[in-house]
Design a protein around this motif. Sequence first.
Motif, short mmCIF file in Angstrom:
data_model
loop_
_atom_site.label_atom_id
_atom_site.label_comp_id
_atom_site.label_asym_id
_atom_site.label_seq_id
_atom_site.Cartn_x
_atom_site.Cartn_y
_atom_site.Cartn_z
N LYS A 116 0.83 -1.21 0.00
CA LYS A 116 0.00 0.00 0.00
C LYS A 116 0.86 1.25 0.00
O LYS A 116 0.53 2.25 -0.67
N ASP A 117 1.96 1.23 0.74
CA ASP A 117 2.89 2.37 0.72
C ASP A 117 3.55 2.51 -0.65
O ASP A 117 3.80 3.62 -1.11
N MET A 118 3.84 1.40 -1.28
CA MET A 118 4.39 1.45 -2.64
C MET A 118 3.38 2.05 -3.62
O MET A 118 3.74 2.85 -4.49
N LEU A 119 2.13 1.65 -3.48
CA LEU A 119 1.07 2.21 -4.33
C LEU A 119 0.91 3.71 -4.10
O LEU A 119 0.72 4.48 -5.06
N ALA A 120 1.00 4.11 -2.84
CA ALA A 120 0.94 5.54 -2.53
C ALA A 120 2.10 6.27 -3.19
O ALA A 120 1.95 7.39 -3.70
N SER A 121 3.26 5.63 -3.22
CA SER A 121 4.44 6.23 -3.83
C SER A 121 4.27 6.36 -5.34
O SER A 121 4.69 7.35 -5.94
N ILE A 122 3.63 5.37 -5.96
CA ILE A 122 3.35 5.47 -7.40
C ILE A 122 2.39 6.61 -7.67
O ILE A 122 2.54 7.36 -8.65
N GLY A 123 1.41 6.77 -6.79
CA GLY A 123 0.49 7.90 -6.94
C GLY A 123 1.21 9.23 -6.86
O GLY A 123 0.93 10.15 -7.65
N GLU A 124 2.15 9.35 -5.92
CA GLU A 124 2.93 10.58 -5.81
C GLU A 124 3.81 10.78 -7.05
O GLU A 124 4.02 11.90 -7.50
N LEU A 125 4.31 9.68 -7.59
CA LEU A 125 5.14 9.75 -8.79
C LEU A 125 4.36 10.35 -9.96
O LEU A 125 4.90 11.14 -10.74
N LEU A 178 -8.49 6.94 -7.19
CA LEU A 178 -7.85 7.17 -8.48
C LEU A 178 -8.30 8.47 -9.12
O LEU A 178 -7.67 8.94 -10.07
N ASP A 179 -9.35 9.06 -8.59
CA ASP A 179 -9.76 10.39 -9.06
C ASP A 179 -8.64 11.41 -8.87
O ASP A 179 -8.51 12.36 -9.64
N GLU A 180 -7.81 11.19 -7.83
CA GLU A 180 -6.74 12.14 -7.52
C GLU A 180 -5.71 12.25 -8.65
O GLU A 180 -5.12 13.32 -8.84
N ILE A 181 -5.51 11.16 -9.37
CA ILE A 181 -4.49 11.18 -10.43
C ILE A 181 -5.11 10.84 -11.80
O ILE A 181 -4.36 10.57 -12.75
N VAL A 228 -1.17 -1.69 -12.99
CA VAL A 228 -0.85 -1.93 -11.58
C VAL A 228 -1.90 -1.28 -10.67
O VAL A 228 -2.38 -1.88 -9.71
N LEU A 229 -2.28 -0.04 -11.01
CA LEU A 229 -3.26 0.68 -10.19
C LEU A 229 -4.64 0.04 -10.29
O LEU A 229 -5.36 -0.05 -9.29
N LEU A 230 -5.03 -0.40 -11.49
CA LEU A 230 -6.30 -1.10 -11.62
C LEU A 230 -6.28 -2.38 -10.80
O LEU A 230 -7.26 -2.70 -10.10
N ASP A 231 -5.18 -3.11 -10.86
CA ASP A 231 -5.05 -4.36 -10.11
C ASP A 231 -5.25 -4.11 -8.62
O ASP A 231 -6.00 -4.83 -7.95
N ALA A 232 -4.60 -3.08 -8.10
CA ALA A 232 -4.74 -2.75 -6.67
C ALA A 232 -6.16 -2.29 -6.34
O ALA A 232 -6.70 -2.63 -5.28
N HIS A 233 -6.74 -1.52 -7.24
CA HIS A 233 -8.11 -1.04 -7.06
C HIS A 233 -9.08 -2.22 -6.97
O HIS A 233 -9.95 -2.26 -6.08
N ARG A 234 -8.91 -3.20 -7.85
CA ARG A 234 -9.79 -4.37 -7.85
C ARG A 234 -9.60 -5.22 -6.59
O ARG A 234 -10.53 -5.89 -6.13
#
Length: 691
Positions: free
Chosen positions: A352-361, A401-404, A387-393
């Motif tokens: 989850k922290d990695m996903l947050a980091s991708i969002g910041e990226l 995901l609205d944020e990015i 990757v983000l869809l996979d985590a979302h599902r």
Amino acid sequence: MKTKLTAIVLIILSACTTKQEAEKQQANNAQYIDPFICTADDHGQTDVAAAIPFGMVKPCPDTYPIGHSGYDYNSKEITGFSHTRFSGVGCRGTGGNIRVLPFVNSDTIPEKLGYDKASEVAVPGYYSVKLDGSIETELTATNNVAFHNYTFPASNKSSLTVDLASAFVAHISEEHSIDDEGVLSGKVESVNVCKEGKYSFYYAFLLDKRDVQIEDNGSKVTYRFKTTEGEDIKAWCALSSVSEANAKATLKSQIHLQFDDVKSEAYKKWNDLVNVVDVETEDDSAKRLFYTHLYHATQSPFLINEEDGTYRGSDGKVYKNTLKKYYHGWSIWDTFRSKLPMLSFLYPEKYKDMLASIGELYKQGKPDWATETEPFITIRTEHSIAVLLDAHRKGMLPYSLDEIYPQLKAEADSLPFKSPDNVLESSYDLWALSEIAKDLGYEEDAKKYFSQAMNYQPLWQEKFLHMGEKADVMHGDGLYEGTLWQYRWFVPFDMDGIQELVGGKDVFEQQLDYFFENELFNIGNQPDIQVPYLYAYTNSPWKTQKVVNSLLNEETNNWYGTHKKWKKSLTRRIFQDSPKGYIKEMDDDAGTMSAWYVWSAMGFYPVFPGSTDMVISTPQFDKITLALPGGTLEIETKKQTPNSIYIQKVEVDGKVYDSCFIDFRRLAEGGRITIELGEIPNNKWGVENRS
């Protein structure tokens, strides 16, 4: 009397249970990790860095000749001990910065030293070796500080040099100074992997030795001193993505730590990490392969933030993450296929922290490859949308995901379509974005991106429907590291569509048979690593069990390197418990191939990131126990004979389970799965294809 006896029995049973729980908690599965596996020549390109899981600093010997990650098991000499690297990469790997070399009895700085191979020790979080001149070297680390311990012989000419211009790819610049307390600190800038982009970071180095003469010769700082026999000299090197001041502060906050305590803590961190999975088998080699590959898959990304959450982004700006965890160092084109799904399964909180980091990226303007202002080593980030869809599902995305979403749309608008592989891969991303848009309520966008994704079909019919003489040419039609045969299957979002194009499910299965029977598959690279599991979409899912067993356990003929097809096949077991752990030119690619092994050995595979479907195959162990946040998952294998590899029957929590797919979320909840195996395929099990 009966009541008293019952109480005594209950006390004994309780004590036994407590003891069993304690033993379980103290399991030492890290003992099966062998860091030397996959470090010889071009058989994996991993390394023996004395690091912690996902650690930023990775102290390790750099050998001559050099490996992609700095270390080659077959090399006879060591050029020094550098602090940065990226395990398992192709091209010439990135890192190799701040290289330290101790030496004796020389006025000139040697380029390299021989070493005693028999003295070499590598275990999780620790490395040691005896260099020529009888200098014993020991390395260990915390997340961002490397701890060195050098035991010198008696000498009036003992020395240690720090090369601030060292780099595996290319050095750009360095800045340094030495303060009144003897701290050497500054900044280094280097070229990234495959000569794509640049990175810079800050460091602080300290040698624990008084009466030292310091020679500052350009980019090399050399310490001269006298030593007595067996004298231990310590050194520390702290890294920071933020500033020189941060590096110095981190250094000063940790130099009080004892080397042996840091070494023990590093080992404990690895043991805690791999103990999430407990495998039971009498085959110690199988355990070494499993836990070493899990170890290799958890080297990156790197945790690069300061204690307060501050970090430097890929745009060169300084940010502060309130979660205090920011990961960097991506190779998503490789890892989205197997490694990132593995992390989502075994280590969801870290993920989850990695996903947050991708969002910041994304907010920093994420390009496909490294920028010119990276805060640390990294490679590439294509397929982050999937990757983000996979985590979302899977319900684990820690933000909306609205944020990015605007950044995702911008990325979709710039996807490449220059070659057949571009078309298939970009279509996958467009499909993923169409699913994201649909879930977010953007119906028009969902229709647009889905329509664009399905436009792969004319190209597929032109290039992949009828496979001609050139279909087995590496880089044919401008493909990236693969053949038309290997890329043709990469449409996981539309397997029904592919089957319809080729003439139906039976024809699809026949073409898979042809692919494997004619040895067109390439286990050594990523484009087709999901294909052994595509039999799950046919009427013969047992063929996945056959192919995967062959890849894991049997000698196979392998024809492909990274860039060409060999004239003669390389025949051997692909995965071996040795420094030549993979076949030639099979890079681990940031843990992608290690994760493929981990999944396959556990008997599951995420054939389609972006979907929660997992293919069930044959576990390689008698029993697997996974301590997941959602609950304990036990997988027990019952063999009718020692040679049983084919699934006869599956039960999930005591109920018969007839599908060869199981939902990721169902596995993550824990429970009990029993798999009965036989020597003859069960042609009926799993044919329904869906849970």
